[in-house]
Design an enzyme around this catalytic site. Structure first.
Site, PDB file in Angstrom:
ATOM      1  N   ASP A 124      14.753  -1.680  -6.335  1.00  0.00           N
ATOM      2  CA  ASP A 124      13.448  -1.034  -6.429  1.00  0.00           C
ATOM      3  C   ASP A 124      13.425   0.195  -5.526  1.00  0.00           C
ATOM      4  OD1 ASP A 124      10.819  -0.713  -7.274  1.00  0.00           O
ATOM      5  OD2 ASP A 124      10.014  -1.858  -5.598  1.00  0.00           O
ATOM      6  N   HIS A 131       2.359   8.157  -3.548  1.00  0.00           N
ATOM      7  CA  HIS A 131       2.298   6.770  -3.092  1.00  0.00           C
ATOM      8  C   HIS A 131       2.825   6.645  -1.667  1.00  0.00           C
ATOM      9  CE1 HIS A 131       2.756   2.425  -2.950  1.00  0.00           C
ATOM     10  NE2 HIS A 131       4.054   2.570  -2.734  1.00  0.00           N
ATOM     11  N   GLU A 197       2.150  -3.423  -8.372  1.00  0.00           N
ATOM     12  CA  GLU A 197       2.791  -2.108  -8.278  1.00  0.00           C
ATOM     13  C   GLU A 197       3.147  -1.682  -9.692  1.00  0.00           C
ATOM     14  OE1 GLU A 197       5.988  -1.972  -5.450  1.00  0.00           O
ATOM     15  OE2 GLU A 197       4.594  -1.908  -3.753  1.00  0.00           O
ATOM     16  N   GLU A 199       5.030   0.249 -12.184  1.00  0.00           N
ATOM     17  CA  GLU A 199       6.328   0.922 -12.107  1.00  0.00           C
ATOM     18  C   GLU A 199       6.947   1.063 -13.494  1.00  0.00           C
ATOM     19  OE1 GLU A 199       8.971  -0.301  -9.036  1.00  0.00           O
ATOM     20  OE2 GLU A 199       7.393  -1.222  -7.812  1.00  0.00           O
ATOM     21  N   ASP A 231       5.842  -4.836 -10.062  1.00  0.00           N
ATOM     22  CA  ASP A 231       6.516  -5.463  -8.926  1.00  0.00           C
ATOM     23  C   ASP A 231       5.449  -6.019  -7.982  1.00  0.00           C
ATOM     24  OD1 ASP A 231       8.826  -6.237  -7.590  1.00  0.00           O
ATOM     25  OD2 ASP A 231       8.777  -4.497  -6.279  1.00  0.00           O
ATOM     26  N   ARG A 235       1.090  -8.158   0.365  1.00  0.00           N
ATOM     27  CA  ARG A 235       1.060  -7.148   1.423  1.00  0.00           C
ATOM     28  C   ARG A 235       1.013  -7.757   2.828  1.00  0.00           C
ATOM     29  NH1 ARG A 235       2.945  -2.766  -1.203  1.00  0.00           N
ATOM     30  NH2 ARG A 235       1.641  -2.238  -3.005  1.00  0.00           N
ATOM     31  N   GLN A 238       4.539  -9.071   3.521  1.00  0.00           N
ATOM     32  CA  GLN A 238       5.408  -7.911   3.671  1.00  0.00           C
ATOM     33  C   GLN A 238       5.159  -7.191   4.996  1.00  0.00           C
ATOM     34  OE1 GLN A 238       4.831  -4.993   0.607  1.00  0.00           O
ATOM     35  NE2 GLN A 238       6.349  -3.566   1.435  1.00  0.00           N
ATOM     36  N   LYS A 251       8.096  -9.581  -1.666  1.00  0.00           N
ATOM     37  CA  LYS A 251       8.397  -8.974  -2.959  1.00  0.00           C
ATOM     38  C   LYS A 251       9.159  -9.905  -3.903  1.00  0.00           C
ATOM     39  CE  LYS A 251       7.312  -4.469  -2.322  1.00  0.00           C
ATOM     40  NZ  LYS A 251       6.571  -3.625  -3.251  1.00  0.00           N
ATOM     41  N   THR A 255       8.748 -10.385 -10.299  1.00  0.00           N
ATOM     42  CA  THR A 255       8.695  -9.031 -10.840  1.00  0.00           C
ATOM     43  C   THR A 255       8.565  -9.171 -12.350  1.00  0.00           C
ATOM     44  OG1 THR A 255      10.106  -8.142  -9.081  1.00  0.00           O
ATOM     45  CG2 THR A 255       9.926  -6.845 -11.105  1.00  0.00           C
ATOM     46  N   GLU A 359      -3.448   1.234  -2.279  1.00  0.00           N
ATOM     47  CA  GLU A 359      -3.946   2.610  -2.265  1.00  0.00           C
ATOM     48  C   GLU A 359      -5.368   2.710  -2.818  1.00  0.00           C
ATOM     49  OE1 GLU A 359      -0.951   5.746  -3.554  1.00  0.00           O
ATOM     50  OE2 GLU A 359      -0.091   3.906  -4.369  1.00  0.00           O
TER      51      GLU A 359
END
Length: 411
Positions: A124, A131, A197, A199, A231, A235, A238, A251, A255, A359
Site C-alpha cells: 500500500d 491526503h 481509505e 483507493e 483499505d 486509527r 494504528q 491495517k 482490505t 480527513e
C-alpha cells in the site's frame, strides 16, 4: 432438436459503463455449481461464461479461460491479454455470434462473485499529496506536514495478502491496543476509530526476476488491470503502534477489493498528466519524457449507508502507478503473478474530495452529518460503498466494479 425459442443476447444500451469498451474480468459460482468457480466477463448487467464461450468458438485461449481463477491468464502476458480481449469483444458484438454467445450469458444477480485471483503480496502506498498533507496537519500540527522524503519517492508499506477480501465480505471490528491521550497506559479492546481509505488497486500479471528492476516503460507489460480498493484502517490502533515501523494491526485485519478487474487497455482514454512536480526526480522515477501520461482520470464516489460523503479525483494523485511499480522493484524485489499494490488514500484539494473519515471529520473533531446520524468514525452496521468511472471512447464512461463492506461487531 432445434430450440423453438433460442436464447437471445441481452441488449446493452449505448453508453452503458460496462459495455464492449470495458469488459472487466471476474470469477463467480452459480447455484447449480456452488463449488465450481469459473472466469466471467461483465457485460452490462450480465456475465459471460468466458471459458464456455471460448470452447464454443474454438479459441486458442480456451484452457486459460476455463481456469477457476485469473492467475494463469494474468501470467500469460500482455500479447495474450490483448488477444483474449479482442476475441471477447468480437463474440459479444458481432451479429453473427449473437445466438451462440447468448447461451453463455446470465444475469449478474444469479451468480455469486468470488475473489478473482490469489493475492501473492500486498503493498500500500501514500501517493496523494492532499491526503498526506492533511494527515500530517492532524497528527503533527507543530511540524512540517510532509516528511522530507515524500516528494522524492513513493512511500509505501508491505501489507497482509491473506486478509484481502472480495466486495461484500463483512468486516468485523478489529481489536487491539490503543492509548487514548488521557490514559497513562494502553488499553485493549475494539477499535473506536474505525475508518475507510478510498483507493485504487493495481493487479500484477507478468512476473519479474529477482534482482531485476521494472522501468517506468514496463508498467503495461506487468500490470494486468485495475480494481477499486478500500483499505480499512483502525486509527486508534494504528496511532499507538506505528512508531517506529509503520502500520501493522491497524491495517492488516481487512482490505476489500472489487470483484472485477478492469483491463488497463480499457482505460486508454482516461490517461492524463499527473500534477506538476516541484522537486526534481531521480532518473528511475522521472516520467517527464515518457510517451504516455502516467496519471489516470478516475471519478470515485464514497458512500456510507447509501449517502454520498466524498468524491475523490484519482487524477490528483502525485505519484503514478508506473512510478510506484518502478520504486517497488528498484531494489531488485521480484514481482509475482497476483501481486496487488494500492495507490493509498485518494484525496483532492476540496473538503468533499477527501478519501477517508480521518480527513473528512478532521480526526473526529468535525463529525459528518448524515441522514441516519452523525459520524466521526464508522459504527457497527455501517455499509461503505466505493464506485468509480473513467472517461471512455466517444465521450462514454468505463465503470469500475463497486466495492462494499459492512462493519460487524468485534468478535
Amino acid at each position: 432438436m432445434t430450440d423453438v425459442n433460442p436464447p437471445r443476447q441481452p441488449h446493452v444500451a449505448e453508453g452503458d459503463p460496462f459495455g464492449p469498451d470495458n469488459l472487466p474480468y471476474g470469477v463467480c459460482t452459480t447455484p447449480e455449481h456452488p463449488r465450481r468457480p469459473h472466469i466471467v466477463v461483465r457485460y452490462g448487467d450480465h456475465v459471460l461464461d468466458a471459458g464456455g464461450a471460448a470452447a464454443a468458438f474454438g479459441s486458442p485461449h480456451t484452457e486459460l479461460l476455463q481456469q477457476p481463477l485469473l492467475g494463469p491468464l494474468m501470467a500469460a502476458g500482455r500479447p495474450v491479454w490483448q488477444s483474449v480481449r479482442a476475441e471477447l469483444r468480437q463474440w459479444l458484438t458481432a451479429p453473427e455470434h449473437r445466438e451462440t454467445v447468448a447461451g453463455f450469458l446470465r444475469p449478474l444477480t444469479e451468480v455469486t462473485m468470488r475473489l478473482p485471483f490469489e493475492v501473492a503480496d500486498y503493498v500500500d502506498f501514500y501517493a496523494s499529496e492532499h491526503h498526506a498533507t492533511n494527515v500530517g496537519k492532524i497528527f503533527r500540527p507543530d511540524s512540517a506536514a510532509l516528511p522530507a522524503n515524500w516528494k522524492h519517492l513513493p512511500i509505501g508499506y508491505h501489507g497482509r495478502a491473506g486478509t484481502v477480501v472480495v466486495s461484500g465480505t463483512p468486516v468485523p471490528r478489529p481489536k487491539g491496543q490503543r492509548k487514548p491521550p488521557n490514559e497513562e497506559a494502553p488499553l485493549f479492546g475494539a477499535s473506536r476509530r474505525l475508518d475507510i481509505e478510498a483507493e485504487v488497486g493495481f493487479v500484477v500479471g507478468t512476473p519479474s526476476e529477482r534482482g531485476e528492476s521494472v522501468p517506468l516503460s514496463g508498467f503495461r507489460d506487468h500490470v494486468f488491470g485495475v480494481t477499486l480498493l478500500n483499505d480499512w484502517s483502525a486509527r486508534d490502533i494504528q496511532g499507538w503502534e506505528y512508531v517506529p515501523l509503520g502500520p501493522f494491526l491497524g491495517k492488516s485485519f481487512a482490505t476489500s477489493v472489487s470483484a472485477w478487474i478492469t483491463p488497463l487497455d480499457a482505460l486508454d482514454h482516461a490517461r492524463t498528466a499527473p500534477p506538476a512536480r516541484d522537486e526534481p526526480l531521480l532518473p528511475y522515477l522521472d516520467d517527464s519524457a515518457e510517451p504516455e501520461p502516467g496519471g489516470i482520470e478516475l471519478h470515485i464516489t464514497v458512500s456510507i449507508n447509501g449517502h454520498t460523503v466524498s468524491e475523490p479525483p484519482f487524477s490528483a494523485m502525485y505519484w503514478t502507478a508506473a512510478q510506484q511499480l518502478a520504486h517497488m522493484t528498484v531494489n531488485g524485489a521480484s514481482l509475482r503473478t497476483g501481486d496487488l499494490y494500492a495507490s493509498g488514500t485518494v484525496s483532492g484539494p476540496e473538503h468533499g474530495q477527501r478519501g477517508c473519515l480521518l480527513e473528512l471529520t478532521w480526526g473526529g473533531k468535525e463529525p459528518l452529518q448524515l441522514p441516519d446520524g452523525t459520524r466521526g468514525f464508522l459504527e457497527d452496521g455501517d455499509e461503505v460503498t466505493l464506485t468509480a468511472w473513467a472517461p471512455g471512447p466517444g465521450g462514454g464512461r468505463i465503470g469500475l466494479g463497486e466495492v462494499t463492506g459492512r462493519i460487524e461487531p468485534a468478535r
